[in-house]
Design a protein around this motif. Sequence first.
Motif, PDB file in Angstrom:
ATOM      1  N   THR A 183     -10.486   6.018   2.355  1.00  0.00           N
ATOM      2  CA  THR A 183      -9.258   6.103   1.560  1.00  0.00           C
ATOM      3  C   THR A 183      -9.558   5.775   0.104  1.00  0.00           C
ATOM      4  O   THR A 183      -9.089   6.466  -0.808  1.00  0.00           O
TER       5      THR A 183
ATOM      6  N   GLN B 239       0.829  -1.202   0.000  1.00  0.00           N
ATOM      7  CA  GLN B 239       0.000   0.000   0.000  1.00  0.00           C
ATOM      8  C   GLN B 239       0.865   1.254   0.000  1.00  0.00           C
ATOM      9  O   GLN B 239       1.979   1.255   0.518  1.00  0.00           O
ATOM     10  N   GLY B 240       0.347   2.299  -0.622  1.00  0.00           N
ATOM     11  CA  GLY B 240       1.081   3.556  -0.711  1.00  0.00           C
ATOM     12  C   GLY B 240       2.005   3.641  -1.909  1.00  0.00           C
ATOM     13  O   GLY B 240       2.737   4.618  -2.058  1.00  0.00           O
TER      14      GLY B 240
END
Length: 164
Positions: free
Chosen positions: A131, A97-98
Motif C-alpha cells: 500500500t 487511514q484512507g
Amino acid sequence: MADYEIRPPRGDEFAALGEVTVEAYQLGGLLVEDVGYEDELRDVSRRAEHTELLAAVDVSGQLLGSVAMVHPGTKYAEISRPGELEFRMLAVATAAQGRGIGEALTRAVLGRASELGAGRVVLCSLDRMRTAHRLYERIGFHRLPERDWQPFPDTTLIAYGYDL
C-alpha cells in the motif's frame, strides 16, 4: 479542505505519537520479531533529538500520524547521501487511514526537502508494504534498486527516490 494540519509535534505529544506509530506497524504486520524495533518506534523523544518530525493533527487535537525526516550521515540515516533528505517511520493511525494523511505527510516532506535545497528525497520500505509503495509511486517516487538492503536475514528493505 483537510480537517487536519501538518506541523511539528509538541513534546507533550511524543508518547501518543509513539503509540500511534507502534499501532500502525503492528496492525500492518510490519514489526520484525525480537529486533527491538517496537521500542525504537515508540521512542519519539529520542527520535526528535536526531530528526525533524512532522505530525498530522486534527482540529480536536487528535494525533493522526507522523513522519521523521533524516539528514545524511546522522543517527537515523539508512540510505541517504549528501544532497538528499531521507524519511522514515511514516505512520498513520488505524482510525485515520484512507483520509490522505500518509500522502499529506509525504508531500510535506517533499516541501521541506525543497526548502532545504535537497536534490532528492529517499526512503526505504519493507518489501511487503504494498500500500505504501503504491502511494509513493502515485506521488512520483521511483525505485532505487541499487540501494535495497537487508538489515536482517529475512527482512528486505526496498529503496525509492523522488528527484526535486
